[in-house]
Design a protein around this motif. Structure first.
Motif, PDB file in Angstrom:
ATOM      1  N   ASN A 289       0.839  -1.198   0.000  1.00  0.00           N
ATOM      2  CA  ASN A 289       0.000   0.000   0.000  1.00  0.00           C
ATOM      3  C   ASN A 289       0.875   1.249   0.000  1.00  0.00           C
ATOM      4  N   VAL A 290       0.628   2.123  -0.943  1.00  0.00           N
ATOM      5  CA  VAL A 290       1.405   3.358  -1.062  1.00  0.00           C
ATOM      6  C   VAL A 290       0.451   4.547  -0.979  1.00  0.00           C
ATOM      7  N   SER A 291       0.726   5.463  -0.053  1.00  0.00           N
ATOM      8  CA  SER A 291      -0.020   6.714   0.024  1.00  0.00           C
ATOM      9  C   SER A 291       0.629   7.723  -0.909  1.00  0.00           C
ATOM     10  N   PRO A 292      -0.037   8.141  -1.982  1.00  0.00           N
ATOM     11  CA  PRO A 292       0.595   9.113  -2.887  1.00  0.00           C
ATOM     12  C   PRO A 292       0.907  10.427  -2.193  1.00  0.00           C
ATOM     13  N   HIS A 293       0.033  10.829  -1.280  1.00  0.00           N
ATOM     14  CA  HIS A 293       0.279  12.084  -0.551  1.00  0.00           C
ATOM     15  C   HIS A 293       1.576  11.999   0.240  1.00  0.00           C
ATOM     16  N   ALA A 294       1.761  10.898   0.982  1.00  0.00           N
ATOM     17  CA  ALA A 294       2.974  10.755   1.784  1.00  0.00           C
ATOM     18  C   ALA A 294       4.215  10.682   0.896  1.00  0.00           C
ATOM     19  N   LEU A 295       4.103   9.999  -0.235  1.00  0.00           N
ATOM     20  CA  LEU A 295       5.237   9.877  -1.138  1.00  0.00           C
ATOM     21  C   LEU A 295       5.592  11.227  -1.751  1.00  0.00           C
ATOM     22  N   GLU A 296       4.584  11.981  -2.173  1.00  0.00           N
ATOM     23  CA  GLU A 296       4.833  13.319  -2.720  1.00  0.00           C
ATOM     24  C   GLU A 296       5.526  14.213  -1.694  1.00  0.00           C
ATOM     25  N   THR A 297       5.039  14.162  -0.447  1.00  0.00           N
ATOM     26  CA  THR A 297       5.612  14.983   0.619  1.00  0.00           C
ATOM     27  C   THR A 297       7.067  14.615   0.876  1.00  0.00           C
ATOM     28  N   GLY A 298       7.387  13.315   0.759  1.00  0.00           N
ATOM     29  CA  GLY A 298       8.756  12.882   0.981  1.00  0.00           C
ATOM     30  C   GLY A 298       9.695  13.218  -0.151  1.00  0.00           C
ATOM     31  N   LEU A 299       9.203  13.187  -1.384  1.00  0.00           N
ATOM     32  CA  LEU A 299      10.064  13.394  -2.549  1.00  0.00           C
ATOM     33  C   LEU A 299      10.332  14.860  -2.858  1.00  0.00           C
ATOM     34  N   LEU A 300       9.331  15.695  -2.700  1.00  0.00           N
ATOM     35  CA  LEU A 300       9.431  17.062  -3.229  1.00  0.00           C
ATOM     36  C   LEU A 300      10.564  17.892  -2.624  1.00  0.00           C
ATOM     37  N   PRO A 301      10.824  17.828  -1.308  1.00  0.00           N
ATOM     38  CA  PRO A 301      11.907  18.673  -0.782  1.00  0.00           C
ATOM     39  C   PRO A 301      13.239  18.466  -1.485  1.00  0.00           C
ATOM     40  N   THR A 302      13.562  17.214  -1.836  1.00  0.00           N
ATOM     41  CA  THR A 302      14.816  16.952  -2.546  1.00  0.00           C
ATOM     42  C   THR A 302      14.689  17.285  -4.027  1.00  0.00           C
ATOM     43  N   TRP A 303      13.616  16.827  -4.637  1.00  0.00           N
ATOM     44  CA  TRP A 303      13.448  17.051  -6.070  1.00  0.00           C
ATOM     45  C   TRP A 303      13.368  18.534  -6.403  1.00  0.00           C
ATOM     46  N   GLN A 304      12.783  19.313  -5.493  1.00  0.00           N
ATOM     47  CA  GLN A 304      12.610  20.743  -5.773  1.00  0.00           C
ATOM     48  C   GLN A 304      13.951  21.448  -5.949  1.00  0.00           C
ATOM     49  N   ARG A 305      14.975  20.979  -5.269  1.00  0.00           N
ATOM     50  CA  ARG A 305      16.297  21.609  -5.385  1.00  0.00           C
ATOM     51  C   ARG A 305      16.915  21.385  -6.763  1.00  0.00           C
ATOM     52  N   HIS A 306      16.312  20.514  -7.546  1.00  0.00           N
ATOM     53  CA  HIS A 306      16.842  20.226  -8.885  1.00  0.00           C
ATOM     54  C   HIS A 306      15.867  20.652  -9.986  1.00  0.00           C
ATOM     55  N   GLY A 307      14.949  21.567  -9.642  1.00  0.00           N
ATOM     56  CA  GLY A 307      14.088  22.155 -10.656  1.00  0.00           C
ATOM     57  C   GLY A 307      12.690  21.590 -10.754  1.00  0.00           C
ATOM     58  N   ILE A 308      12.300  20.702  -9.842  1.00  0.00           N
ATOM     59  CA  ILE A 308      10.938  20.152  -9.862  1.00  0.00           C
ATOM     60  C   ILE A 308      10.064  21.022  -8.966  1.00  0.00           C
ATOM     61  N   ALA A 309       9.084  21.709  -9.557  1.00  0.00           N
ATOM     62  CA  ALA A 309       8.225  22.617  -8.788  1.00  0.00           C
ATOM     63  C   ALA A 309       7.073  21.886  -8.120  1.00  0.00           C
ATOM     64  N   GLU A 310       6.477  20.918  -8.810  1.00  0.00           N
ATOM     65  CA  GLU A 310       5.342  20.179  -8.280  1.00  0.00           C
ATOM     66  C   GLU A 310       5.465  18.722  -8.681  1.00  0.00           C
ATOM     67  N   VAL A 311       4.900  17.835  -7.855  1.00  0.00           N
ATOM     68  CA  VAL A 311       4.895  16.412  -8.176  1.00  0.00           C
ATOM     69  C   VAL A 311       3.554  15.817  -7.780  1.00  0.00           C
ATOM     70  N   LEU A 312       3.035  14.942  -8.623  1.00  0.00           N
ATOM     71  CA  LEU A 312       1.808  14.212  -8.330  1.00  0.00           C
ATOM     72  C   LEU A 312       2.062  12.742  -8.645  1.00  0.00           C
TER      73      LEU A 312
END
Length: 400
Positions: A289-312
């Motif tokens: 079981n994967v919560s997309p909300h929890a996964l997005e919250t975990g990924l975005l802080p790192t990804w954002q530093r490399h040019g990712i503004a939003e993730v779904l």
């Protein structure tokens, strides 16, 4: 009904002289009908509106004058008192309507956004007009995360936003990276949680309004009880009559108090609520079981530093995994050199981005990442996960 007619219509609805019916789309018209069309027991509701439809077909919700005004007055008490409001949200949703209501109770019409399409430049112009007339009164606005992303990327808009005494932020999940950016720009953000059935946000920064009780069910979903909860769901007949309908999601206790049984997963820590995503959004991938909300919250802080503004996070059908995890990302400006070479390959882009993430060992991560121009969302700014899954399937087909 034109915008300038709404304040007096709100007065009549709160006084029990009419029922306001908000349209299902922002292009529709607000209707004002007689309370005699109410077929339920007790006093007619002041407002009927429709849910965003994020969990299925939109449902009619009946809200009393007490629920609406209790919510509006609680907001005043938790902020800096009655003030000047800037309306950026569609008024057919509860968040937008509440801005109109709070402004009416404060005695001054809001500054309303002039364009149906939100732009950071237009926001800055409207805020200038609001501040020019506000004097010493507190200044407020209500935003969804997508709007705040655009504001922070626009220098003049970010500077204007810093002048608000409070910015209510809700409608969808808020990433830690977005909050960090807001703090860095000096913005006073108040995270809100609520829905149409609770007359809008009723939990601010994890703390409920006075009189609102939060409980976590055995299935870890959030229940909300108190005076802001709706009277009932309703249907509107062809004759115009408004009929209450029973639903297990909205129940009355023996003392008449209403409880909203949400599909949102949550946790209470010393009375402070953390929303963990929706139970009906859970993606089962390879038996996990994967919560997309929890996964997005975990990924975005790192990804954002490399040019990712939003993730779904969404999924595509897969023979091995059943549902293969996919991320749709919006790239803010130019991607970092780390990502540039992989943009044409969804699998390579996923591998590169995942390699940047630390502290998420043992979690399933997206196997494919597709850059998109816009993250699918509904009119209020909530992520449209059904549309996201359909878009991911199209992009997958085009890439193979």
């Amino acid at each position: 009904m034109h915008a300038h007619q709404l304040p007096r219509a709100i007065d009549r609805a709160l006084a029990g002289e009419s029922i306001l019916i908000l349209p299902q789309t922002r292009e529709g018209s607000i209707a004002e009908v007689s309370p005699s069309l109410w077929t339920g027991a007790g006093r007619a509701p002041a407002l009927v509106l429709f849910t965003s439809g994020s969990t299925g077909a939109a449902k009619g919700v009946a809200l009393s004058a007490e629920a609406l005004t209790t919510s509006a007055r609680a907001t005043e008490r938790l902020l800096a008192g009655p003030g000047e409001w800037h309306l950026t949200l569609p008024v057919n949703h509860i968040a937008g309507f509440q801005v109109e209501l709070r402004a009416r109770l404060a005695g001054r019409e809001p500054i309303r956004t002039a364009s149906p399409a939100f732009t950071a430049g237009g926001f800055a112009d409207e805020v200038d007009a609001l501040f020019a007339r506000s004097g010493r009164r507190p200044r407020y606005t209500s935003l969804v995360p997508t709007q705040l992303h655009r504001i922070l990327a626009h220098e003049r808009a970010a500077h204007a936003a810093a002048g608000f005494d409070a910015i209510l932020l809700g409608g969808s999940a808020v990433s830690p990276a977005l909050l960090e950016g807001a703090v860095a720009h000096g913005l006073q953000v108040v995270r809100t949680y609520g829905m149409s059935e609770t007359a809008g946000g009723c939990v601010y920064d994890g703390v409920p309004f006075d009189g609102v009780e939060i409980t976590i069910s055995e299935s870890s979903t959030i229940d909300l009880r108190g005076p802001v909860v709706a009277d009932s769901y309703v249907e509107i007949a062809e004759t115009g009559h408004i009929m209450p309908i029973d639903s297990p999601n909205l129940t009355l206790d023996h003392d008449g108090s209403a409880t909203m049984h949400t599909s949102d997963l949550g946790r209470l820590d010393d009375g402070v609520l953390t929303v963990l995503g929706r139970s009906d959004d859970i993606i089962v991938s390879g038996g996990t079981n994967v919560s997309p909300h929890a996964l997005e919250t975990g990924l975005l802080p790192t990804w954002q530093r490399h040019g990712i503004a939003e993730v779904l996070v969404t999924w595509v059908p897969d023979e091995e995994w059943g549902r293969l995890l996919v991320a749709l990302v919006r790239i803010d400006g130019r991607a970092s050199s780390t990502l540039a070479k992989d943009l044409a390959s969804p699998r390579q882009l996923a591998g590169t981005l995942n390699a940047l993430v630390t502290g998420m060992h043992g979690q399933l991560l997206p196997r494919l990442v597709f850059p998109v121009t816009e993250i699918p969302s509904r009119s209020i700014g909530k992520p449209d996960r059904s549309a996201a899954a359909a878009l991911a399937a199209e992009l997958m087909a085009a890439a193979t």
